[in-house]
Scaffold this motif. Structure first.
Motif, PDB file in Angstrom:
ATOM      1  N   ILE A  38       1.517   6.634  10.138  1.00  0.00           N
ATOM      2  CA  ILE A  38       2.406   7.019   9.033  1.00  0.00           C
ATOM      3  C   ILE A  38       1.896   8.330   8.434  1.00  0.00           C
ATOM      4  O   ILE A  38       2.666   9.246   8.150  1.00  0.00           O
ATOM      5  CB  ILE A  38       2.485   5.918   7.951  1.00  0.00           C
ATOM      6  N   GLU A  39       0.573   8.431   8.297  1.00  0.00           N
ATOM      7  CA  GLU A  39       0.008   9.683   7.786  1.00  0.00           C
ATOM      8  C   GLU A  39       0.382  10.856   8.686  1.00  0.00           C
ATOM      9  O   GLU A  39       0.749  11.921   8.216  1.00  0.00           O
ATOM     10  CB  GLU A  39      -1.513   9.565   7.664  1.00  0.00           C
TER      11      GLU A  39
ATOM     12  N   TYR B 236       0.840  -1.197   0.000  1.00  0.00           N
ATOM     13  CA  TYR B 236       0.000   0.000   0.000  1.00  0.00           C
ATOM     14  C   TYR B 236       0.871   1.241   0.000  1.00  0.00           C
ATOM     15  O   TYR B 236       1.941   1.269   0.610  1.00  0.00           O
ATOM     16  CB  TYR B 236      -0.887   0.025   1.253  1.00  0.00           C
ATOM     17  N   LYS B 237       0.360   2.282  -0.682  1.00  0.00           N
ATOM     18  CA  LYS B 237       1.064   3.563  -0.637  1.00  0.00           C
ATOM     19  C   LYS B 237       0.429   4.432   0.440  1.00  0.00           C
ATOM     20  O   LYS B 237      -0.789   4.598   0.449  1.00  0.00           O
ATOM     21  CB  LYS B 237       0.895   4.302  -1.961  1.00  0.00           C
ATOM     22  N   VAL B 238       1.243   4.986   1.296  1.00  0.00           N
ATOM     23  CA  VAL B 238       0.724   6.001   2.209  1.00  0.00           C
ATOM     24  C   VAL B 238       1.378   7.304   1.769  1.00  0.00           C
ATOM     25  O   VAL B 238       2.598   7.438   1.849  1.00  0.00           O
ATOM     26  CB  VAL B 238       1.065   5.683   3.684  1.00  0.00           C
TER      27      VAL B 238
ATOM     28  N   TYR C 124      -3.633  -2.540  10.685  1.00  0.00           N
ATOM     29  CA  TYR C 124      -3.414  -1.765   9.474  1.00  0.00           C
ATOM     30  C   TYR C 124      -3.816  -0.303   9.654  1.00  0.00           C
ATOM     31  O   TYR C 124      -3.054   0.608   9.335  1.00  0.00           O
ATOM     32  CB  TYR C 124      -4.193  -2.389   8.306  1.00  0.00           C
ATOM     33  N   PHE C 125      -5.015  -0.071  10.171  1.00  0.00           N
ATOM     34  CA  PHE C 125      -5.473   1.319  10.274  1.00  0.00           C
ATOM     35  C   PHE C 125      -4.675   2.126  11.291  1.00  0.00           C
ATOM     36  O   PHE C 125      -4.437   3.308  11.107  1.00  0.00           O
ATOM     37  CB  PHE C 125      -6.975   1.369  10.569  1.00  0.00           C
TER      38      PHE C 125
ATOM     39  N   LYS D 144      -1.244   2.735   9.502  1.00  0.00           N
ATOM     40  CA  LYS D 144      -1.432   3.682   8.404  1.00  0.00           C
ATOM     41  C   LYS D 144      -1.681   5.091   8.944  1.00  0.00           C
ATOM     42  O   LYS D 144      -1.103   6.065   8.463  1.00  0.00           O
ATOM     43  CB  LYS D 144      -2.603   3.244   7.519  1.00  0.00           C
TER      44      LYS D 144
ATOM     45  N   LEU E  83       3.776   0.663   2.530  1.00  0.00           N
ATOM     46  CA  LEU E  83       3.361  -0.191   3.637  1.00  0.00           C
ATOM     47  C   LEU E  83       3.011  -1.573   3.077  1.00  0.00           C
ATOM     48  O   LEU E  83       2.050  -1.723   2.314  1.00  0.00           O
ATOM     49  CB  LEU E  83       2.157   0.438   4.357  1.00  0.00           C
TER      50      LEU E  83
END
Ligand code: B12
Ligand code: SF4
Lengths: 450, 312
Positions: free
Chosen positions: A353-354, A325-327, A346-347, A350, A362
Motif C-alpha cells: 500500500i505504501e 491502521y492508517k497507511v 500485515y507487513f 502495508k 487497513l
C-alpha cells in the motif's frame, strides 16, 4: 540439565530445620527447582553438594555476550536439536571478514553499516566485523582497527589473529566492547588463554575435528576460561553438518560440558553462491557465528530471512494487534482494505500500500496470527466475523463510502459479507500483495469517474 | 582426547524408490536422519527433477523466462532442453487442465504425456494442476496413458485420494500424497491410502512446501517431525520419502521478481532469485526431502554441488 524438585530434595539434609525459611526441605527443594530461591539459603548442605547442584543448574550450552553495553549480542544457551522441541533462542551472528591488508577498509565498513533491511517489522543486519590479521603485523592491524573504531565505535568485533602481541594490542584498545579473540590453536593456546583470561573476553578454540578441539577446550577450561567458542575446522558441508550435530548432541543429550559452547563457522568459499549455501547450512545447523567473505545485498536478504524464519517461535506466529491502521494519511474518501493479523501478511500488505502512495485504511482483524487462507480454512476469517469486526471497529463513522476491499484469495466471501454488512459493497482485491499498487491506482481512477 | 560418538538407535528405514522405464532414477533407502553418515547408510543422493509444464507458463517471472522462453511452447522441446542441462528426471505439471487456466481435457493431457514418454528416456513425475476435483478427472486418464512406465504421479489429497490412489495403483505408479503441513494429517492420509491396498513403499509424502520467507519454517519443522517420527520412532506410516515442490512456491515470491531499481536494498535480482530457490531447496534437504522439484538450472547446479559436498 536442570534437576527436578525431588532430585534436589534427595540431596538435602532432610531435617526440616526451617533455617532456610521454609517449613520443610521438600518445600524448599520445590522452590529451588522453580528457580525462585537460591540453594545458598540452606546453610546446612555441604560445599560438595552445592557445587553439584550448581553444575546441574547451569545451561548445557554456555551462553554469553560480546559487544558493547549498547550493542551486545548473546550467543549460545541453546536447549534443543530441533526447533519444534521448543525453539532456537539466540540467532546466529553474521560477521563480515575484513582483512587488515584490504586497501578499501572504509568502504567495507560502510557496507556493514548500510546492511540493514526491514523485514516483518524487524531490522536485520550484519552484526559484527571479523578483522583478520592477514599482515601478521601489529601496526597494520591497529591501523585497520582504528578505521573501524572511528566509523563504528561500538560495533561488535572478532579479532582474527594467531599472534598474542597483536591480540593484546587490539584488545587494549577495545576494552569497552568485549571483542571475541580468534583463535587459540595447539601452538598458541597458553598465551591466548592468558589474554582471554586477563581481559575477560570470549576465545575461539580451533583444531581439526572434535577430538583435537576437545583437548584444547579442556586446556582453556583448566585455566579458568568460561566463554569459549568452538571451531573444528570443517572443510566440507559434510564436516560442518556432522561436527556441529555431534557437538550439540553431546552437549545436550550426554551432558558433555567440554563441548557445551557455541560454534563458529567460516563460510568463506570461492564463489558467492556457494558461500551463501554453506552459511545457510551453518545457520540451520547450530552455528552461533558465521563469518562471510562478502556481503552483497541479495546475499544478506537471503541469509537474514533464513535466520529470521528459523529462529522464530514455532508455538506463536508473529502477530500484530487488531485494529484499523492508517497507511499514509487517509480521509473519508480513502479506500478500506482488510486482512488478518499475521505479521508477515500485515507487513507485506502495508508495504505494498505504501508503494502505491495512495493513503489507505487497513483493517487488521485478529485471526490468532494466521495467514489469509489459513485463517479462512480455520474459520477465523469468515464473512460473519469480518462483518462483525467492521461494524464494531467504528470505521463507518470515518468513511464517506461503504466499500471494503478483501484479499483476492478469499473472493468467495464477497456475497456472504455483502449479505451480512447491509449497505456495503465488497470489492475483490488482487491475490498477491504485489498487485496492490496497480490495483489501488485503478480503483481510485474508477471512483473518480463515477 | 577420546570422543565417543553419541549415536541414535533407529527404528526404521526409508523405502528406496526406483522409478522410470528406460533410464531409471533413485532416491530414499537411507537408515538415519538426513546425512547422518556416522550412524546410517545412504545408498542414494536425493534426486532433483526439473519442472516443465504442458503449456506456456502463466506466471513464470523474467528470470525463468530468460531460460525457458525459447522452448516452453512445446512440452517435448522443453523436456529435451532440461535433458541437455543434465536433468535426471522430469516433473510435468499439467497446469493447462486447471479450470481457471485453459480447463483442458484429460485426454489432451494424456496425449502430451504419451508423447513425452515415447520420445524421452528420462523418468517422469506427473503432477496435476493442484485443483482437487479436476485432478480427480485428469490423473486417472493420465495414469492409464502412462501405464508400464513406472512413473510418479500426484498429488493425492484428502479431497480426491480415492480416485487418484486407484489410478496410480492401476497404472503401476508411485504416488505423491499431500497434506497441509501437519504430521497427523500426513499420517492419516497415508493410512487411508494403504487401507485401499496401495503399497506403503510406493508412497512419497508431500508435507506441503513453501518458500523462504513465506511459511518456510512450518515446512522445515513439519519435515523434521515426520522424519523423526518415521525413522527414529518407527511410525511406518511416516517412515517414507518426502518431496519438496520447491520451484512452484519460490517463483511466486516477490524476492524472485522485484528489480533492483524497485527495491535497491534487496540487491541484484538475478542472484537473489536463483538463490531464493537454491537456499529453500538445500534447507529442505537438511530437513528430510529426498526429491526436489525445481525450476532454475543455475539453482539446480548449486544444489547439486551441495549434495556432492555432503556426500564427499
Ligand atoms: C504456513 C501455513 C500454515 C501454518 C500457519 C501459518 C500462519 N501463521 O498462518 C499452519 C501449519 C499452522 C497451517 C495450518 C493450517 N492450514 Co495452512 N498453510 C500455510 C502455507 C504453507 C503458507 C501460508 C502463509 O504463511 N502465507 C504467506 C502469507 C503472507 O500469505 P497471505 O496471508 O495469504 O497474504 C498474501 C495474500 O493473501 C495477499 N493479501 C493478504 N491480505 C490482503 C488483503 C488485500 C486487500 C489484498 C488485495 C491482498 C492481500 O498478500 C499476501 C502476499 O501476497 C499455505 C500454503 C502456501 N504455501 O501458501 C497453507 C494453506 C494456507 N493452509 C491451508 C490449510 C487448509 C490449513 C489447515 C486448515 C490445515 C488443517 N486441516 O489443519 C490449518 C488451519 C489452521 C488451524 N486450524 O489452526 C490451505 C488453505 C486451503 C484453502 N484454499 O482453503 C493452504 C493454502 C494450503 C493448501 N492446501 O494449499 N497452515
Ligand atoms: S535449611 Fe536446609 S535442611 Fe533446613 S529445612 Fe531448609 S532445606 Fe532443610
Amino acid at each position: 540439565m536442570a534437576l527436578t524438585g525431588i532430585e534436589i530434595f534427595k540431596l538435602l539434609p532432610k531435617t526440616n530445620c526451617k533455617k532456610c525459611g521454609f517449613p520443610t526441605c521438600l518445600a524448599f527443594a520445590m522452590k529451588v527447582a522453580q528457580g525462585q530461591v537460591d540453594i545458598e539459603q540452606c546453610p546446612e548442605i555441604s560445599e560438595e553438594i552445592k557445587a553439584k547442584l550448581k553444575e546441574a543448574s547451569t545451561p548445557p550450552i554456555r551462553g554469553f555476550f560480546f559487544g558493547s553495553s549498547s550493542t551486545k549480542i548473546k550467543i549460545g544457551e541453546e536447549l534443543v536439536l530441533f526447533r519444534h522441541e521448543k525453539k532456537f533462542f539466540n540467532p546466529t551472528v553474521l560477521a563480515f571478514e575484513i582483512k587488515d591488508t584490504d586497501s578499501n577498509i572504509d568502504l567495507l565498513i560502510d557496507e556493514v553499516l548500510n546492511s540493514s533491511i526491514e523485514r516483518v517489522g524487524q531490522t536485520l543486519k550484519i552484526d559484527a566485523i571479523f578483522l583478520k590479521n592477514q599482515s601478521g603485523k601489529v601496526d597494520i592491524f591497529l591501523q585497520a582497527l582504528d578505521k573501524i573504531l572511528d566509523k563504528a565505535p561500538d560495533l561488535p568485533l572478532i579479532f582474527g589473529t594467531l599472534k598474542p602481541d597483536v591480540a593484546v594490542a587490539a584488545v587494549e584498545k577495545t576494552k569497552d566492547i568485549r571483542p571475541i579473540l580468534s583463535e587459540a590453536n595447539s601452538e598458541n593456546i597458553n598465551e591466548m588463554a592468558e589474554i582471554a583470561k586477563k581481559y575477560n573476553i570470549p576465545l575461539v578454540v580451533r583444531d581439526k575435528g572434535i577430538e583435537k578441539v576437545m583437548a584444547l577446550l579442556e586446556t582453556a577450561r583448566s585455566k579458568g576460561i568460561q566463554d569459549l567458542i568452538i571451531d573444528t575446522k570443517p572443510e566440507t558441508a559434510k564436516e560442518i553438518l556432522i561436527n556441529n550435530t555431534l557437538i550439540r548432541r553431546a552437549a545436550l543429550k550426554k551432558g558433555m560440558k567440554v563441548l557445551g559452547y557455541p560454534i563458529i563457522t567460516f563460510a568463506n568459499r570461492d564463489d558467492d553462491f556457494y558461500e551463501t549455501i554453506i552459511a545457510s547450512l551453518a545457520v540451520l545447523k547450530y552455528s552461533s557465528i558465521v563469518v562471510l567473505s562478502s556481503i552483497p545485498k541479495w546475499k544478506n536478504l537471503v541469509l537474514f530471512t533464513l535466520r529470521q524464519n528459523i529462529y522464530s517461535d514455532p508455538q506463536v506466529p508473529m502477530q500484530v494487534k487488531q485494529g484499523i491502521y492508517k497507511v499514509g494519511e487517509p480521509d473519508g474518501n480513502s479506500p478500506l482494505m482488510i486482512t488478518t493479523n499475521f505479521a508477515l501478511t500485515y507487513f507485506l500488505v502495508k508495504g505494498e500500500i505504501e508503494n502505491s502512495k495512495i493513503p489507505t485504511w487497513l483493517a487488521i482483524m485478529d485471526c490468532d496470527g494466521l495467514s489469509v487462507l489459513t485463517a479462512w480454512a480455520a474459520g477465523k476469517f469468515s464473512a460473519s466475523k469480518i462483518a462483525e469486526f467492521i461494524k464494531e471497529s467504528g470505521i463507518e463513522e470515518r468513511l464517506n463510502h461503504r466499500e471494503l476491499i478483501i484479499p483476492g484469495y478469499v473472493a468467495m466471501l464477497k456475497a456472504a459479507i455483502e449479505d451480512k454488512l447491509q449497505g456495503w459493497k465488497v470489492i475483490v482485491g488482487t491475490k498477491e500483495a504485489s498487485g496492490i499498487p496497480a490495483f489501488l491506482k485503478n480503483y481510485m481512477k474508477s471512483k473518480a469517474l463515477v | 582426547m577420546n570422543f565417543s560418538i553419541p549415536k541414535e538407535t533407529y527404528a526404521g528405514i526409508i523405502p528406496e524408490i526406483v522409478f522410470g522405464k528406460g533410464k531409471k532414477a533413485y532416491f530414499g533407502g537411507q537408515s538415519a536422519l538426513p546425512f547422518h553418515f556416522f550412524e546410517g547408510h545412504f545408498p542414494h543422493k536425493p534426486l532433483i527433477a526439473f519442472e516443465i509444464q504442458d503449456q506456456i507458463p502463466e506466471d513464470y517471472p523474467e528470470e525463468l523466462a530468460k531460460t525457458y522462453s525459447s522452448v516452453w511452447d512445446d512440452t517435448l522441446r522443453w523436456a529435451r532442453f532440461c535433458e541437455s542441462l543434465g536433468a535426471q528426471a522430469i516433473a510435468l505439471r499439467l497446469t493447462s487442465t486447471h479450470p481457471d487456466s485453459r480447463d483442458s481435457k484429460p485426454e489432451e493431457a494424456a496425449d502430451k504425456v504419451k508423447k513425452l514418454l515415447s520420445e524421452i528416456d528420462l523418468p517422469l513425475i506427473i503432477l496435476g494442476s493442484n485443483h482437487t476435483e479436476k485432478d480427480a478427472d485428469v490423473l486417472p486418464i493420465v495414469a492409464d496413458a502412462s501405464r508400464g512406465y513406472n512413473c510418479i504421479i500426484g498429488k493425492a489429497q484428502e479431497g480426491n485420494y480415492k480416485t487418484v490412489v486407484a489410478s496410480a495403483m492401476a497404472g503401476g505408479h508411485f504416488l505423491i500424497a499431500m497434506s497441509d503441513l501437519d504430521v497427523n494429517l500426513a499420517k492419516q492420509l497415508n493410512i487411508l491410502i494403504t487401507q485401499m491396498g496401495f503399497p506403503r513403499e510406493k508412497i512419497i509424502i508431500d508435507p506441503m512446501c513453501s518458500a523462504l520467507g513465506y511459511g518456510f519454517e512450518y515446512t522445515y519443522s513439519v519435515m523434521e517431525r515426520i522424519r523423526i517420527a518415521g525413522i527414529l520412532q518407527g511410525d511406518s506410516m511416516l517412515c517414507l520419502p518426502m518431496v519438496a515442490d520447491v520451484g512452484f512456491y519460490v517463483w511466486k515470491t516477490k524476492e524472485t521478481q522485484a528489480s533492483e531499481s524497485d527495491i535497491p536494498e534487496w540487491g541484484s535480482l538475478h542472484e537473489r532469485a536463483l538463490m531464493w530457490e537454491a537456499v529453500t531447496a538445500c534447507s529442505f534437504l537438511l530437513s528430510g526431502a529426498d526429491l526436489l522439484i525445481m525450476r532454475h538450472p543455475e539453482a539446480v547446479k548449486i544444489v547439486n554441488r551441495f549434495m556432492n559436498d555432503l556426500f564427499s
